[in-house]
Design a protein around this motif. Structure first.
Motif, short mmCIF file in Angstrom:
data_model
loop_
_atom_site.label_atom_id
_atom_site.label_comp_id
_atom_site.label_asym_id
_atom_site.label_seq_id
_atom_site.Cartn_x
_atom_site.Cartn_y
_atom_site.Cartn_z
N VAL A 75 0.87 -1.17 0.00
CA VAL A 75 0.00 0.00 0.00
C VAL A 75 0.91 1.23 0.00
O VAL A 75 1.87 1.29 0.78
N TYR A 76 0.60 2.18 -0.87
CA TYR A 76 1.39 3.40 -0.98
C TYR A 76 0.52 4.63 -0.71
O TYR A 76 -0.64 4.65 -1.09
N CYS A 77 1.16 5.65 -0.14
CA CYS A 77 0.55 6.97 -0.01
C CYS A 77 1.47 7.98 -0.67
O CYS A 77 2.66 8.06 -0.32
N PHE A 78 0.95 8.72 -1.65
CA PHE A 78 1.70 9.73 -2.39
C PHE A 78 1.11 11.11 -2.12
O PHE A 78 -0.10 11.24 -1.96
N GLU A 79 1.96 12.12 -2.14
CA GLU A 79 1.49 13.50 -2.17
C GLU A 79 1.03 13.74 -3.60
O GLU A 79 1.78 13.49 -4.55
N ALA A 80 -0.22 14.18 -3.77
CA ALA A 80 -0.84 14.20 -5.11
C ALA A 80 -0.15 15.16 -6.08
O ALA A 80 0.01 14.82 -7.24
N THR A 81 0.27 16.32 -5.64
CA THR A 81 0.82 17.27 -6.59
C THR A 81 2.27 16.99 -6.93
O THR A 81 2.69 17.15 -8.06
N SER A 82 3.08 16.52 -5.97
CA SER A 82 4.50 16.28 -6.24
C SER A 82 4.80 14.84 -6.63
O SER A 82 5.83 14.56 -7.24
N GLY A 83 3.92 13.90 -6.25
CA GLY A 83 4.18 12.50 -6.51
C GLY A 83 5.12 11.85 -5.52
O GLY A 83 5.48 10.68 -5.65
N GLN A 84 5.52 12.60 -4.49
CA GLN A 84 6.43 12.08 -3.47
C GLN A 84 5.75 10.98 -2.65
O GLN A 84 4.61 11.14 -2.22
N ILE A 85 6.46 9.86 -2.47
CA ILE A 85 5.94 8.79 -1.60
C ILE A 85 6.09 9.24 -0.15
O ILE A 85 7.19 9.55 0.30
N LEU A 86 4.97 9.28 0.56
CA LEU A 86 4.99 9.67 1.97
C LEU A 86 5.19 8.46 2.87
O LEU A 86 5.83 8.55 3.91
N TRP A 87 4.59 7.34 2.48
CA TRP A 87 4.82 6.08 3.20
C TRP A 87 4.42 4.92 2.32
O TRP A 87 3.70 5.09 1.35
N GLU A 88 4.93 3.75 2.68
CA GLU A 88 4.51 2.50 2.04
C GLU A 88 4.47 1.42 3.11
O GLU A 88 5.24 1.45 4.06
N GLN A 89 3.52 0.51 2.96
CA GLN A 89 3.34 -0.58 3.91
C GLN A 89 3.26 -1.88 3.12
O GLN A 89 2.33 -2.09 2.35
#
Length: 108
Positions: free
Chosen positions: A20-34
């Protein structure tokens, strides 16, 4: 493969394989992954600060959508694999064994 992304509060949530991934929508930066260490996961469902996903191997997982921390997991009979449906506080999905499951999210 990857499933449908869900966008909430400027964040994108998506699963690919068993991660599971969480990205910042505008930059595409991965904030976390599980990495849930399973072969495949459904698309995520969001309720408040909760996120729910279902694996093909018979587990439902509930994460904190802000941190990615695994909060709970539950085994289900027959494996679970329809994409979950959110109706109010309830997450529904159909298992491969044709059982309908319902989990109720707690208010966050």
């Amino acid at each position: 493969g990857a499933n449908d992304a869900v966008k909430v509060d400027g964040l994108l949530y998506v699963t690919a394989g068993g991660v599971v991934y969480c990205f910042e929508a505008t930059s595409g930066q991965i904030l976390w992954e599980q990495d849930l260490q399973v072969a495949e996961l459904s698309s995520p469902v969001i309720y408040g600060s909760w996120m729910g996903v279902v694996s093909t191997k018979g587990k439902a997982y509930f994460l904190d959508r802000r941190s990615g921390d695994l909060l709970h997991s539950y085994s289900v009979k027959g494996g679970g694999f329809s994409d979950p449906l959110l109706e109010g506080k309830n997450l529904y999905f159909l298992s491969n064994g044709s059982r309908l499951y319902r989990f109720e999210f707690k208010d966050s």
